[in-house]
Design an enzyme around this catalytic site. Structure first.
Site, PDB file in Angstrom:
ATOM      1  N   TYR A 193       1.203  -2.296 -12.189  1.00  0.00           N
ATOM      2  CA  TYR A 193      -0.017  -2.114 -12.517  1.00  0.00           C
ATOM      3  C   TYR A 193      -0.360  -1.454 -14.189  1.00  0.00           C
ATOM      4  CZ  TYR A 193      -0.595  -3.002  -7.720  1.00  0.00           C
ATOM      5  OH  TYR A 193      -0.590  -3.598  -6.442  1.00  0.00           O
ATOM      6  N   GLY A 207       0.709  -1.202   0.149  1.00  0.00           N
ATOM      7  CA  GLY A 207       0.117  -0.142   0.010  1.00  0.00           C
ATOM      8  C   GLY A 207       0.889   1.235  -0.133  1.00  0.00           C
ATOM      9  N   CYS A 241     -11.116   2.836 -29.939  1.00  0.00           N
ATOM     10  CA  CYS A 241     -12.245   3.361 -30.157  1.00  0.00           C
ATOM     11  C   CYS A 241     -13.127   4.046 -29.206  1.00  0.00           C
ATOM     12  CB  CYS A 241     -12.787   2.785 -31.397  1.00  0.00           C
ATOM     13  SG  CYS A 241     -11.807   2.938 -32.758  1.00  0.00           S
ATOM     14  N   GLU A 242     -12.685   4.769 -28.001  1.00  0.00           N
ATOM     15  CA  GLU A 242     -13.374   4.933 -26.938  1.00  0.00           C
ATOM     16  C   GLU A 242     -12.897   6.592 -26.664  1.00  0.00           C
ATOM     17  OE1 GLU A 242     -14.703   2.878 -23.929  1.00  0.00           O
ATOM     18  OE2 GLU A 242     -14.404   0.904 -24.908  1.00  0.00           O
ATOM     19  N   PRO A 255       4.846  -5.220  -0.493  1.00  0.00           N
ATOM     20  CA  PRO A 255       4.711  -4.136  -1.284  1.00  0.00           C
ATOM     21  C   PRO A 255       4.748  -4.698  -2.784  1.00  0.00           C
ATOM     22  CG  PRO A 255       7.075  -4.711  -0.650  1.00  0.00           C
ATOM     23  CD  PRO A 255       6.139  -5.862  -0.160  1.00  0.00           C
ATOM     24  N   GLY A 256       4.013  -3.782  -3.617  1.00  0.00           N
ATOM     25  CA  GLY A 256       3.912  -4.017  -4.993  1.00  0.00           C
ATOM     26  C   GLY A 256       4.242  -2.615  -5.856  1.00  0.00           C
ATOM     27  N   ARG A 301      -4.416   2.758 -16.297  1.00  0.00           N
ATOM     28  CA  ARG A 301      -4.458   3.656 -14.945  1.00  0.00           C
ATOM     29  C   ARG A 301      -5.115   4.955 -15.183  1.00  0.00           C
ATOM     30  NH1 ARG A 301      -1.368   5.128 -11.821  1.00  0.00           N
ATOM     31  NH2 ARG A 301      -2.430   4.173 -10.028  1.00  0.00           N
ATOM     32  N   TYR A 359      -8.482   5.044 -13.250  1.00  0.00           N
ATOM     33  CA  TYR A 359      -8.471   5.704 -11.711  1.00  0.00           C
ATOM     34  C   TYR A 359      -8.340   7.512 -11.859  1.00  0.00           C
ATOM     35  CZ  TYR A 359      -6.993   0.763 -10.625  1.00  0.00           C
ATOM     36  OH  TYR A 359      -6.894  -0.329 -10.737  1.00  0.00           O
TER      37      TYR A 359
END
Ligand code: LLP
Length: 443
Positions: free
Chosen positions: A392, A260, A363-364, A296-297, A334, A338
């Site tokens: 991520y 985190g 296409c968005e 941890p990541g 990401r 987010y």
């Protein structure tokens, strides 16, 4: 140990427990390089979009954790979901890392990379019987269980296999950590873990089970947390809880703090140093005397990586300037998922600047890495680096719009090595092609 002491490691990385790790991607004059290595030749050799990682940055970050927690028995279990590339896992295993996994697939990754199953902790709210079986066969360190029915199933699978499963219960500490709502996990309204009251009942019910060993308490309050206070608060609450359990005769060996700790995606963010995070935890732990597990990541991987993308076109629609890159949100989601900020650095900085939207080919309308961002002027053919994409990034990449997943390159000792080749188009529909009817003539 002096907190400002620098360590020169065998692999050549330098780490200071005081300062957050500096991004390896820095300008030398007008050119962005990765630890002195030019990026344009990498883009030409391996193609774009391309993930580039810097090994020494990951190793230095790992060393910071090790140093900050050296005073207590501990195991660092790198979070595979942040970046599960086999070569990175292999390198981390070599440094002595364990792994935090959330699926049978991640377990297979760890094993394929030569990781030690005895250092694996398995988290997640929805483990299946098959995943439990595979983890029991591999002999993992710990199952972090997140519900009563899951623990019941684990007991049943362990009994069938006649092996003893070590379990921890993931307790939801009901602590607020200010981060994006999608990555906050530590409140009772979140799906993760169980309440302390429910956990106490489970520990007491299962602590003398013949096929289970009550070994740990675990929690994880969220991700990209930039303040040490919520960690201290959660640890203090959980230490209290462990003391209650001890009073009831349940003694646990491991205290799993999850991950985190955040990073600075932009200049305004001031993430705590790893040793400040550790100091808060040490203080809240007091003389608890369990082995710490850390997961941890992001802090290990994020700033070590960048996504290189080539500018395909530049166009103006009325007032708005669009830079159209060859990477899309299928490669790095990401910003879309987010509203995350990632710095975008032109590899060759030109004179003058312009406020632009950096978008991808998907296409968005949501497919943008940055909106109204001031960048030095860019032209078609320029190379951009989207920074802090080591965690991520690739791990959430998809094949949306039938786009092959991109290649990954690792720089170690100044030398590039391909650690994942670009997917081939035919691989994308391989699993469908075999399901086509034999007779494919159009009706
Ligand atoms: N342990 C557990 C049980 C977790 O759920 C997570 C992350 C970690 C460890 C690692 O957390 P870290 O140190 O990386 O913050 N995709 C999102 C992040 C999702 C995090 C999920 N759990 C993002 O890109 O921001």
């Amino acid at each position: 140990m002096s907190s400002s002491k620098k360590t020169n490691r065998r692999d050549g990385s330098r780490s200071s427990a005081l300062s957050p790790i500096r991004r390896p991607f820095q300008y030398e004059g007008a050119e962005l390089k990765c630890a002195g290595v030019a990026l344009e030749p990498l883009a030409r050799r391996y193609g774009t979009p391309l993930y580039v990682y810097h090994w020494e940055t990951i190793a230095a970050s790992f060393a910071q954790y090790r140093q900050a927690f050296a005073a207590r028995p501990h195991l660092i279990c790198a979070s595979v979901k942040a970046n599960g590339n086999l070569s990175l896992l292999h390198g981390l295993a070599h440094l002595g890392s364990g792994f935090d996994i959330v699926s049978g697939g991640e377990l297979q990754r760890v094993l394929a990379a030569g990781g030690d199953a005895g250092k694996v902790v398995f988290s997640g709210v929805g483990k299946t019987a098959e995943e439990m079986d595979a983890a029991l066969d591999a002999g993992i360190l710990l199952f972090n269980v997140e519900s009563a029915p899951e623990l019941k199933l684990l007991a049943e699978r362990a009994r069938r296999k006649r092996v003893r499963a070590r379990f921890g219960i993931r307790v939801n500490p009901d602590v607020e950590a200010s981060t994006h709502p999608y990555i906050a996990t530590g409140l009772h309204r979140h799906k993760f873990g169980v309440t302390a009251a429910a956990a106490e009942k489970l520990y007491r019910e299962y602590s003398r089970h013949p096929w289970l060993e009550a070994a740990a308490l675990s929690f994880h309050i969220g991700s990209q947390i930039l303040d040490t206070a919520p960690f201290g608060e959660a640890v203090a609450k959980m230490v209290q809880f462990i003391r209650t359990l001890r009073a009831h005769g349940v003694g646990l060996r491991y205290f799993d703090l999850g991950g985190g700790l955040g990073i600075a995606y932009h200049q305004g963010q001031k993430p705590p140093a790893v040793n400040a995070y550790a100091a808060t935890i040490h203080k809240a732990l007091g003389d608890l005397g369990c082995t710490l597990l850390l997961e941890p990541g992001r802090r290990l991987m994020a700033s070590a990586g960048a996504l290189l993308t080539r500018v395909l076109y530049v166009k103006d629609n009325e007032q708005r300037h669009f830079v159209i890159a060859d990477a899309g949100f299928n490669d790095l989601i990401r910003p879309v998922l987010y509203s995350a900020h990632h710095e975008i650095a032109p590899v060759q900085r030109r004179k003058g600047s312009l406020t632009v939207d950096v978008v991808g080919p998907i296409c968005e309308s949501s497919d943008a890495f940055a909106r109204e961002r001031k960048l030095s002027r860019v032209q078609s053919g320029d190379l951009l680096a989207i920074l802090d994409a080591g965690a991520y990034g690739f791990s959430i990449a998809s094949n949306y719009n039938s786009r092959p997943r991109v290649a990954e390159v690792l720089l170690k000792g100044g030398k590039p090595r391909l650690i994942r080749r670009r997917e081939r188009l035919d691989e994308l529909f391989e699993a469908e092609r075999e399901c086509l009817p034999k007779d494919r003539s159009p009706r």
